[in-house]
Design an enzyme around this catalytic site. Structure first.
Site, PDB file in Angstrom:
ATOM      1  N   PRO A  23      27.597   5.642  47.694  1.00 31.68           N
ATOM      2  CA  PRO A  23      27.432   6.546  48.840  1.00 31.68           C
ATOM      3  C   PRO A  23      26.551   5.929  49.914  1.00 31.68           C
ATOM      4  O   PRO A  23      25.481   5.386  49.620  1.00 31.68           O
ATOM      5  CB  PRO A  23      26.752   7.779  48.224  1.00 31.68           C
ATOM      6  CG  PRO A  23      26.146   7.300  46.940  1.00 31.68           C
ATOM      7  CD  PRO A  23      27.003   6.170  46.468  1.00 31.68           C
ATOM      8  N   TYR A 177      15.589  13.567  46.882  1.00 33.27           N
ATOM      9  CA  TYR A 177      16.093  14.782  47.535  1.00 33.27           C
ATOM     10  C   TYR A 177      15.895  15.998  46.615  1.00 33.27           C
ATOM     11  O   TYR A 177      15.229  15.900  45.577  1.00 33.27           O
ATOM     12  CB  TYR A 177      17.546  14.572  47.989  1.00 33.27           C
ATOM     13  CG  TYR A 177      17.619  13.525  49.085  1.00 33.27           C
ATOM     14  CD1 TYR A 177      17.096  13.795  50.355  1.00 33.27           C
ATOM     15  CD2 TYR A 177      18.122  12.253  48.850  1.00 33.27           C
ATOM     16  CE1 TYR A 177      17.102  12.820  51.361  1.00 33.27           C
ATOM     17  CE2 TYR A 177      18.137  11.280  49.846  1.00 33.27           C
ATOM     18  CZ  TYR A 177      17.620  11.584  51.103  1.00 33.27           C
ATOM     19  OH  TYR A 177      17.615  10.629  52.095  1.00 33.27           O
TER      20      TYR A 177
END
Ligand SMILES: Cc1cc2nc3c(=O)[nH]c(=O)nc-3n(C[C@H](O)[C@H](O)[C@H](O)COP(=O)(O)O)c2cc1C
Length: 357
Positions: A23, A177
């Site tokens: 990603p 995150y």
């Protein structure tokens, strides 16, 4: 043992090789987080990857904090992601959507609200905003009453991803995150059922994965973790206890794959002096395991040969080499990536990297 060029079954997909695209946030969507035609071109150029994992994609306004990153919460976003997935499938590829809630790393200038996290903590460093880099602000702790809504936001984004034509979703539980903020003990100071023991700190991960599996099926659900060492201020005092237990918890759900980002001491995108947790996870996780960070062809091949992984995800090499599997197969030189265009808008350094003739 397989090679990087051998196919692999992943959920309902047969991936033609084990050279996957990691990603990569690239900031080419609109200010409303709607994908653009440029993104269709970029991803279609990379369709020869065994599997593309998309750039991190916001699940909600609350969780979205990167300028010009894509989202998956509005009808317009879904419609334009459909163009991207059609382009990838038309070029013979496969693509999962990485689902992203940034937690305390969302800067309030993007959405005019205090960010949320496991606890009231502040990330070190500065956020990317539409107006340059600004210091992060203190997050507020999510209340127990808000957690079902948060879990629902992940599930809704997963359903939207499938409606947009993605082959599956990857929960972004890595890199500091929101999910990572709950997992690790320096950012999770909760005293309720989501904090304290390892079991409690992996509860949100487990609940979100359960909701994703319920929404789109285990065969279309994947997870990314970054176990070894600090990431954007998030860290754990006992990574060797936390992450194998988190990975083992995923066995209950029959997910498509687990990907680990673990930089080494000489890493060129993050470094860590802590040993990789992958060997411990390999022993307890019984699904497809994908490894990432600073792999080149030889190291990736050696990892598969040693039985350490089932596939390798390449980030910057795929960014700069749309035809990476071909270049590996033919032993061709690689283009190097230009960090100045990682997050810039426009085609330069995005769709302009040449393929080998
Ligand atoms: C420009 C850029 C954007 C990135 N965006 C993401 C992202 O959206 N989600 C994520 O999990 N990792 C992201 N990463 C980390 C990469 O997936 C990968 O872990 C890192 O580049 C190391 O792998 P590599 O050595 O093969 O490049 C990003 C890295 C770069 C360089």
């Amino acid at each position: 043992m397989p090679t990087l060029f051998d196919p692999i079954e992943v959920g309902r997909l047969t991936c033609p090789n084990r050279i996957w695209m990691a990603p990569l946030t690239r900031g080419r969507a609109t200010r409303d987080h709607v994908p653009t035609d440029l993104m269709s071109t970029y991803y279609a150029q990379r369709a020869s990857a065994g599997l593309i994992i998309s750039e991190a994609t916001g699940i909600s306004v609350e969780g979205s904090g990167w300028p010009y990153a894509g989202g998956l919460w509005t009808a317009a976003q879904v419609a334009h992601w459909r163009n991207v997935t059609d382009a990838v499938h038309g070029a013979g590829g496969r693509i999962f959507a990485q689902l992203w809630h940034m937690g305390r790393l969302v800067h309030p200038s993007l959405h005019d609200a205090q960010p949320v996290s496991a606890s009231a903590t502040t990330a070190p460093g500065k956020a990317h905003t539409y107006d340059g880099r600004h210091a992060y602000v203190q997050a507020r702790a999510l209340t127990l009453a808000e957690i079902p809504r948060l879990v629902g936001d992940y599930a809704a984004a997963a359903r939207n991803a499938i409606a947009a034509g993605f082959d599956g979703v990857q929960l972004h539980a890595a890199n500091g995150y929101l999910i990572d903020q709950f997992l690790r003990d320096n950012s999770n100071q909760r005293t309720d059922a989501y904090g304290g023991s390892v079991e409690n700190r992996i509860r949100l991960l487990r609940e979100v994965v359960a909701a994703l599996v319920d929404a789109v099926g285990g065969a279309r659900t994947a997870v990314r973790l970054s176990p070894n060492g600090e990431s954007q201020g998030v860290d754990d005092s006992n990574q060797a206890a936390l992450f194998p237990q988190a990975a083992a918890a995923l066995n209950d759900f029959g997910i498509a794959f687990l990907e680990l980002r673990e930089p080494g001491p000489n890493g060129t995108f993050g470094k860590s002096d802590r040993p990789p947790v992958a060997p411990l996870i390999r022993k307890v996780f019984n699904g497809v395991l994908v490894l990432n960070s600073d792999y080149d062809f030889a190291r990736g091949q050696a990892e598969l040969a040693a039985g350490g992984a089932d596939a390798i995800a390449f980030g910057r090499k795929f960014l700069a080499n749309p035809d990476l599997p071909h270049r590996f197969a033919a032993d061709l030189p690689l283009n190097s990536d230009d960090p100045k265009t990682w997050y810039s808008q426009g085609p330069e350094g995005y769709v302009t990297y040449p393929t080998a003739s």
